[in-house]
Design an enzyme around this catalytic site. Sequence first.
Site, PDB file in Angstrom:
ATOM      1  N   HIS A 123       0.835  -1.206   0.000  1.00  0.00           N
ATOM      2  CA  HIS A 123       0.000   0.000   0.000  1.00  0.00           C
ATOM      3  C   HIS A 123       0.867   1.252   0.000  1.00  0.00           C
ATOM      4  O   HIS A 123       0.641   2.182  -0.752  1.00  0.00           O
ATOM      5  CB  HIS A 123      -0.928   0.012   1.230  1.00  0.00           C
ATOM      6  CG  HIS A 123      -2.103  -0.901   1.069  1.00  0.00           C
ATOM      7  ND1 HIS A 123      -3.390  -0.496   1.251  1.00  0.00           N
ATOM      8  CD2 HIS A 123      -2.172  -2.199   0.709  1.00  0.00           C
ATOM      9  CE1 HIS A 123      -4.210  -1.507   1.013  1.00  0.00           C
ATOM     10  NE2 HIS A 123      -3.487  -2.556   0.697  1.00  0.00           N
ATOM     11  N   ASP A 126      -5.672   6.336   1.702  1.00  0.00           N
ATOM     12  CA  ASP A 126      -5.688   4.910   1.360  1.00  0.00           C
ATOM     13  C   ASP A 126      -7.123   4.392   1.430  1.00  0.00           C
ATOM     14  O   ASP A 126      -7.967   4.952   2.135  1.00  0.00           O
ATOM     15  CB  ASP A 126      -4.812   4.142   2.357  1.00  0.00           C
ATOM     16  CG  ASP A 126      -4.795   2.648   2.070  1.00  0.00           C
ATOM     17  OD1 ASP A 126      -3.898   2.221   1.325  1.00  0.00           O
ATOM     18  OD2 ASP A 126      -5.676   1.906   2.576  1.00  0.00           O
ATOM     19  N   SER A 136       3.600 -10.878   0.444  1.00  0.00           N
ATOM     20  CA  SER A 136       4.200 -10.620   1.750  1.00  0.00           C
ATOM     21  C   SER A 136       3.599 -11.518   2.827  1.00  0.00           C
ATOM     22  O   SER A 136       4.183 -11.685   3.886  1.00  0.00           O
ATOM     23  CB  SER A 136       3.997  -9.153   2.130  1.00  0.00           C
ATOM     24  OG  SER A 136       2.608  -8.849   2.082  1.00  0.00           O
ATOM     25  N   TRP A 169      13.788 -21.065  -2.842  1.00  0.00           N
ATOM     26  CA  TRP A 169      14.419 -19.954  -2.128  1.00  0.00           C
ATOM     27  C   TRP A 169      13.629 -19.733  -0.830  1.00  0.00           C
ATOM     28  O   TRP A 169      12.435 -19.456  -0.864  1.00  0.00           O
ATOM     29  CB  TRP A 169      14.378 -18.697  -3.021  1.00  0.00           C
ATOM     30  CG  TRP A 169      15.278 -17.624  -2.523  1.00  0.00           C
ATOM     31  CD1 TRP A 169      14.919 -16.535  -1.788  1.00  0.00           C
ATOM     32  CD2 TRP A 169      16.689 -17.544  -2.708  1.00  0.00           C
ATOM     33  NE1 TRP A 169      16.030 -15.781  -1.504  1.00  0.00           N
ATOM     34  CE2 TRP A 169      17.137 -16.372  -2.056  1.00  0.00           C
ATOM     35  CE3 TRP A 169      17.629 -18.349  -3.362  1.00  0.00           C
ATOM     36  CZ2 TRP A 169      18.469 -15.982  -2.036  1.00  0.00           C
ATOM     37  CZ3 TRP A 169      18.968 -17.956  -3.345  1.00  0.00           C
ATOM     38  CH2 TRP A 169      19.374 -16.791  -2.693  1.00  0.00           C
ATOM     39  N   ALA A 217      12.365 -12.779  -1.986  1.00  0.00           N
ATOM     40  CA  ALA A 217      13.283 -12.632  -3.125  1.00  0.00           C
ATOM     41  C   ALA A 217      12.854 -11.397  -3.906  1.00  0.00           C
ATOM     42  O   ALA A 217      11.707 -10.958  -3.784  1.00  0.00           O
ATOM     43  CB  ALA A 217      13.189 -13.874  -3.998  1.00  0.00           C
ATOM     44  N   HIS A 252      -0.037 -15.502  -5.904  1.00  0.00           N
ATOM     45  CA  HIS A 252      -1.152 -15.416  -4.940  1.00  0.00           C
ATOM     46  C   HIS A 252      -2.157 -14.341  -5.373  1.00  0.00           C
ATOM     47  O   HIS A 252      -3.153 -14.150  -4.701  1.00  0.00           O
ATOM     48  CB  HIS A 252      -0.605 -15.120  -3.547  1.00  0.00           C
ATOM     49  CG  HIS A 252      -0.227 -13.688  -3.314  1.00  0.00           C
ATOM     50  ND1 HIS A 252       0.607 -12.981  -4.157  1.00  0.00           N
ATOM     51  CD2 HIS A 252      -0.587 -12.802  -2.346  1.00  0.00           C
ATOM     52  CE1 HIS A 252       0.743 -11.747  -3.696  1.00  0.00           C
ATOM     53  NE2 HIS A 252       0.035 -11.613  -2.611  1.00  0.00           N
ATOM     54  N   ASN A 301      -0.375  -5.960  -6.765  1.00  0.00           N
ATOM     55  CA  ASN A 301       0.951  -5.478  -7.181  1.00  0.00           C
ATOM     56  C   ASN A 301       1.690  -6.569  -7.951  1.00  0.00           C
ATOM     57  O   ASN A 301       2.351  -6.285  -8.951  1.00  0.00           O
ATOM     58  CB  ASN A 301       1.766  -5.042  -5.959  1.00  0.00           C
ATOM     59  CG  ASN A 301       1.166  -3.822  -5.298  1.00  0.00           C
ATOM     60  OD1 ASN A 301       1.108  -2.747  -5.899  1.00  0.00           O
ATOM     61  ND2 ASN A 301       0.666  -3.972  -4.078  1.00  0.00           N
ATOM     62  N   SER A 302       1.563  -7.802  -7.487  1.00  0.00           N
ATOM     63  CA  SER A 302       2.242  -8.914  -8.172  1.00  0.00           C
ATOM     64  C   SER A 302       1.688  -9.082  -9.583  1.00  0.00           C
ATOM     65  O   SER A 302       2.442  -9.332 -10.536  1.00  0.00           O
ATOM     66  CB  SER A 302       2.061 -10.221  -7.388  1.00  0.00           C
ATOM     67  OG  SER A 302       2.704 -10.105  -6.142  1.00  0.00           O
ATOM     68  N   GLU A 323       3.039  -6.378 -11.793  1.00  0.00           N
ATOM     69  CA  GLU A 323       4.457  -6.608 -12.106  1.00  0.00           C
ATOM     70  C   GLU A 323       4.586  -7.690 -13.185  1.00  0.00           C
ATOM     71  O   GLU A 323       5.395  -7.584 -14.109  1.00  0.00           O
ATOM     72  CB  GLU A 323       5.211  -6.994 -10.819  1.00  0.00           C
ATOM     73  CG  GLU A 323       5.324  -5.801  -9.862  1.00  0.00           C
ATOM     74  CD  GLU A 323       5.643  -6.187  -8.413  1.00  0.00           C
ATOM     75  OE1 GLU A 323       6.071  -7.327  -8.167  1.00  0.00           O
ATOM     76  OE2 GLU A 323       5.453  -5.322  -7.531  1.00  0.00           O
TER      77      GLU A 323
END
Length: 491
Positions: A17, A127, A290, A352, A356, A373, A377-378, A381
Amino acid sequence: MAATPTVVLLPVWGAGHLMPMLEAGKRLLLASSGGAGGSPALSVTVLVMRPPTEQLATEVEAHVCRAQEDAAAAGLDVRFHRLPAVELPADSEGPVEFCSRAVQLHAPHIRAAVAALASPVAALVLDLFCTPLIDVAREAAVPAYVYFTSNAAALSFFLRLPALCEEVDGEFEDMEGGAADIPGLPPVPPLALPTPVMAKTKPECAWYAYHGRRFADADGVVVNTAAELERGVLAAIAGGRATRGRPAPALYPVGPVICFPEPAAGPPHGCVRWLRDQPPASVVFLCFGSGGYFKAAQAREVARGLERSGHRFLWVLRGAPAAGARSPSDADLAELLPEGFVERTRGRGLVWPTTAPQKEILAEAAVGGFVTHCGWNSILESLWFGVPMAPWPLYAEQHLNAFALVAGMGVAVAMEVDRRRGNFVEAAELERAVRVLMGGGEEGRKAREKAAEMQAACRKAVAGDGSSTAALKRLSNDIIMRMTADELARR
Ligand SMILES: COc1cc(-c2[o+]c3cc(O)cc([O-])c3cc2O[C@@H]2O[C@H](CO)[C@H](O)[C@H](O)[C@H]2O)cc(OC)c1O
Ligand SMILES: O=c1ccn([C@@H]2O[C@H](COP(=O)(O)OP(=O)(O)O)[C@@H](O)[C@H]2O)c(=O)[nH]1
């Protein structure tokens, strides 16, 4: 010389966030500079709430310090103001309630901080979990915008939820007709709805509906998406279909807002080094945000699925949080993986055991697919680097994101996740999904093509003449025009 009017940002803690909101603030500031070389008409002030745990506080402080240095190096007027700590709620039933009540308790400090700023306050940008503070903005006669860190599909759901709660008797899971009508999306199966609404009578759902209602009170909602990514949903919201009977808030799709820190000095990260020895588009990458972690039973299924798939893999595996902690711990591979797995897959797989650098990994040519997941944001990206996905949602709004990826955008191949069994995925299902995602069949090919299309759309949106750049400019103009109008009215 008069101080530059400032836009006050109020992010919640948590990198997913805080960082995108800071990045969006910087882009807004640049957009306010009427052309190349002009100085910005706005500055940015970030109000920083103290996070609820020491671990998070350390992380946030590190982000803030880095952001401060980056802004100074770029000559941008971005200031940080740390708010006093408050007594946090001890009896909340879930993260949305906790976060929303914690924010509410900050209201007196935020009121005082806004009143004490030396610069005229041009707007408050809050937010998505900070909507009670729209009232603070109103008292201060300042416009209030919401910064929505997720996508337009989730925004449509939030806006629609207050009415949906009234229309549906009992739990959404038992809904007649078996699907929720979320404007802009195909009919949404109840098990694709966000976690906080899965128990309708609990405070989590009530808070979600509260925020959804308050979004329509704001002067606008800034969304971390691009017009090209979610055109149908954005049009449905703008047309009032999610708010029914109330005008829709103004929308500013300004994304993808992704922060790319300066590359660290020194040799590349171990994962990146390993990837550089693999053939192009040959590796499936697995990473779960996260908060994602696995217990041994699930980790062993994943291991078996990957091994049987025959594909190369890079798997970021985390373990359950330590006692008293909220974030996952580093994985104990001996405890979590089947015996002999590491040896049998040596050369074609890497596990890992701690976080990472996901963005650096997705940027590598060797990565051909991403089991994610579905944190927004993932997803952004992955799209930025044109990597197709297999969705494995775990918490928050991620099940809805997964649905939107497969049913709406077509950039992912479906994977069966058993939500009633703690989002369990069987080895055979993971093996199947990885083969589809990485193999030469029609389904994988379509997802790859669509991901490449979305990559181009993302990059175009944030270019000089792109739709998201135009939305930022519109936001900056709207803020400045309102200030000018208020100033004239006061005279
Ligand atoms: C958007 O829907 C939900 C978001 C969250 C949520 O809450 C949250 C609260 C904090 O104080 C700090 C956080 O870091 C944080 C993160 C978070 O979810 C993640 O947000 C990302 C950006 O929006 C992304 O979309 C990810 O998918 C989320 O995992 C929690 C929640 O329900 C519990 C939501 O429904
Ligand atoms: O091992 C990891 C796990 C996550 N991330 C980053 O953490 C963010 C996760 O945000 P997202 O919205 O996807 O999910 P959340 O963690 O908020 O659920 C993304 O920027 C990821 O690149 C990372 O760099 N390494």
